[in-house]
Scaffold this active site. Structure first.
Site, PDB file in Angstrom:
ATOM      1  N   LYS A 109     -26.179 -16.571   6.484  1.00 22.13           N
ATOM      2  CA  LYS A 109     -25.746 -17.833   5.881  1.00 22.13           C
ATOM      3  C   LYS A 109     -24.243 -17.924   5.992  1.00 22.13           C
ATOM      4  O   LYS A 109     -23.556 -16.898   6.071  1.00 22.13           O
ATOM      5  CB  LYS A 109     -26.136 -17.885   4.396  1.00 22.13           C
ATOM      6  CG  LYS A 109     -26.222 -19.296   3.858  1.00 22.13           C
ATOM      7  CD  LYS A 109     -27.527 -19.931   4.299  1.00 22.13           C
ATOM      8  CE  LYS A 109     -27.763 -21.272   3.671  1.00 22.13           C
ATOM      9  NZ  LYS A 109     -29.195 -21.613   3.783  1.00 22.13           N
TER      10      LYS A 109
HETATM   11  N1  GLU Z   1     -30.258 -24.252   6.105  1.00 24.07           N
HETATM   12  C1  GLU Z   1     -31.682 -24.243   6.275  1.00 24.07           C
HETATM   13  C2  GLU Z   1     -32.318 -23.231   5.339  1.00 24.07           C
HETATM   14  O1  GLU Z   1     -31.790 -22.911   4.307  1.00 24.07           O
HETATM   15  C3  GLU Z   1     -32.084 -24.069   7.732  1.00 24.07           C
HETATM   16  C4  GLU Z   1     -31.624 -22.814   8.376  1.00 24.07           C
HETATM   17  C5  GLU Z   1     -31.863 -22.770   9.874  1.00 24.07           C
HETATM   18  O2  GLU Z   1     -32.490 -23.665  10.411  1.00 24.07           O
HETATM   19  O3  GLU Z   1     -31.389 -21.812  10.500  1.00 24.07           O
HETATM   20  O4  GLU Z   1     -33.405 -22.777   5.564  1.00 24.07           O
END
Ligand code: GLU
Length: 421
Positions: A109
């Site tokens: 993240k």
């Molecule tokens: N931000 C989204 C999540 O929390 C998508 C993450 C992604 O597609 O890599 O799952």
């Protein structure tokens, strides 16, 4: 009233959840040590030139929780409350999310501590390009693949793609370094809607398993961004009544149901759902306690806590946001028989279609939206069945069941690989 700011360490919550799952499956201490820590935590401070010629220094993060299963995968958020603690928790949840869905990714993240609403489009681009440059030591189509999250979108992904390609690859385009890109740059059909759509597929499975009639269901949605608004629209198409929605400025309630199309038009015109005619105003706190069958927290973390869990009236909570429910609240909800579809499953449609986007891009072969949605549904159904069966087997709530499956899988991958050197 604005959406409440978290009080408890989010990473402590993520670790507490992990420990419960590790206890349930009897995970050995060595693997506990590995899996309860984040592998890499990068903090960057970087200057950005603002429109008036002044310079501002911003702080950003990129964290890899675990990369045993494959490249690190996870979104990037822009929010004034972003901290290392929050990004670590969100990275750990990405590991579990990918494991539950059977995707060959680890968890990551990123985030920048900024309120993007205060930036001009030019400043937003400058900030994105400089942040992408700073974290580019971690990025790569086989290393770490960002995606949109809170307050980021396909345009931000396009800037990251371009910056990475220029900075790390002599200007040669590397489409697979991000997902959630615009379609014209190799994005996938259905990716923009995927998280909200996945939430609805999850709700459909839960409705079947627990005997909830979606054509009669009253639904409350906290957060009317990309995820909440799509989930609301799709549930309305299935015949559910959306009785309340909100955004960061507040909520609106009409027990007879809101016309979601009209609410979307209103929000597009005015920038908020607040002030929508033919509805009563409610605060984000009040909204969570409204009478309904299904509650969808689709905003930020730590919204359902020990302070309000006893007053939640929904039968089913579908966590479209990451981390909206604290462990204390989970215990209260479980005692009261409220079913919680956990974030690491309920909102995994986004990363699943990110995986489809990555695969399509690497193969230079693109699928129709129908094919994307059908494959997404198949994976959501399969994961629900595994989680439900585990919950029945151990007599535990769905979150613990989902975590147990995920931790088991990542632990097994780690055992197979062994410890280097
Ligand atoms: N931000 C989204 C999540 O929390 C998508 C993450 C992604 O597609 O890599 O799952």
């Amino acid at each position: 009233m604005a959406i409440a700011v978290p009080e408890q360490s989010l990473f402590a919550i993520a670790v507490e959840q992990f420990d419960q799952a590790a206890d349930l499956i009897g995970l050995e201490d060595e693997l506990r040590q590995i899996l309860r820590t984040c592998k890499r935590e990068l903090i960057v401070h970087f200057p950005v030139e603002m429109d008036d010629g002044s310079i501002k220094v911003f702080t950003g993060y990129r964290v890899h929780h675990n990369v045993a299963a494959g490249p690190a995968k996870g979104g990037i958020r822009y929010h004034p409350n972003v901290t290392l603690d929050e990004v670590k928790a969100l990275a750990m949840w990405m590991t579990w999310k990918c494991a539950i869905m059977g995707l060959p990714f680890g968890g990551a993240k990123g985030g920048v501590c900024v309120d993007p609403k205060t930036l001009s489009p030019g400043e937003l681009q400058n900030l994105t390009r400089r942040y992408a440059t700073e974290i580019s030591i971690l990025l790569g189509p086989d290393q770490d693949i960002p995606a949109p999250d809170v307050n980021t979108n396909p345009q931000v992904m396009a800037w990251i793609l371009d910056t990475y390609s220029m900075h790390r690859n002599a200007g040669v385009t590397v489409p697979a370094v991000v997902t959630g890109k615009p379609l014209l740059l190799g994005g996938s059909a259905g990716r923009l809607e995927a998280t909200g759509r996945g939430v609805v597929y999850a709700i459909e499975e839960a409705a079947k398993a627990y005997g909830i009639d979606l054509t009669q269901a009253r639904v409350v949605v906290q957060g009317f961004g990309n995820v909440g608004s799509i989930a609301a629209s799709l549930l309305a198409e299935l015949g559910s009544r959306i009785v309340a929605v909100s955004d960061s400025r507040g909520g609106i309630y009409n027990p007879n149901g809101l016309d979601i199309r009209t609410v979307l038009d209103f929000k597009q015109r005015t920038g908020t759902v607040v002030g929508f005619p033919e509805a009563e105003p409610v605060t984000n706190e009040e909204l969570l306690e409204l009478p309904c069958d299904i509650l969808i927290p689709a905003a930020l973390e730590e919204q359902i806590t020990e302070a309000n869990a006893g007053r939640i009236r929904a039968r089913l909570i579908a966590e479209a946001a990451n981390g909206p429910t604290t462990p204390e609240a989970d215990r209260i909800l479980a005692d009261r028989g409220v079913i919680v579809l956990p974030d690491i499953y309920a909102n995994a449609g986004g990363v699943t279609v990110s995986y489809f986007e990555w695969v399509q891009g690497l193969q230079h072969f693109f699928w129709s939206e129908e094919e994307v949605n059908n494959r997404l549904r198949a994976i959501m159904v399969r994961a629900f069945q595994a989680i439900y069966a585990t919950a029945e087997r151990y007599r535990v709530p769905l979150r613990l069941a989902a975590l147990a499956l995920a931790v088991q899988r990542v632990a097994e991958i780690t055992r197979l690989r062994g410890i280097y050197p």
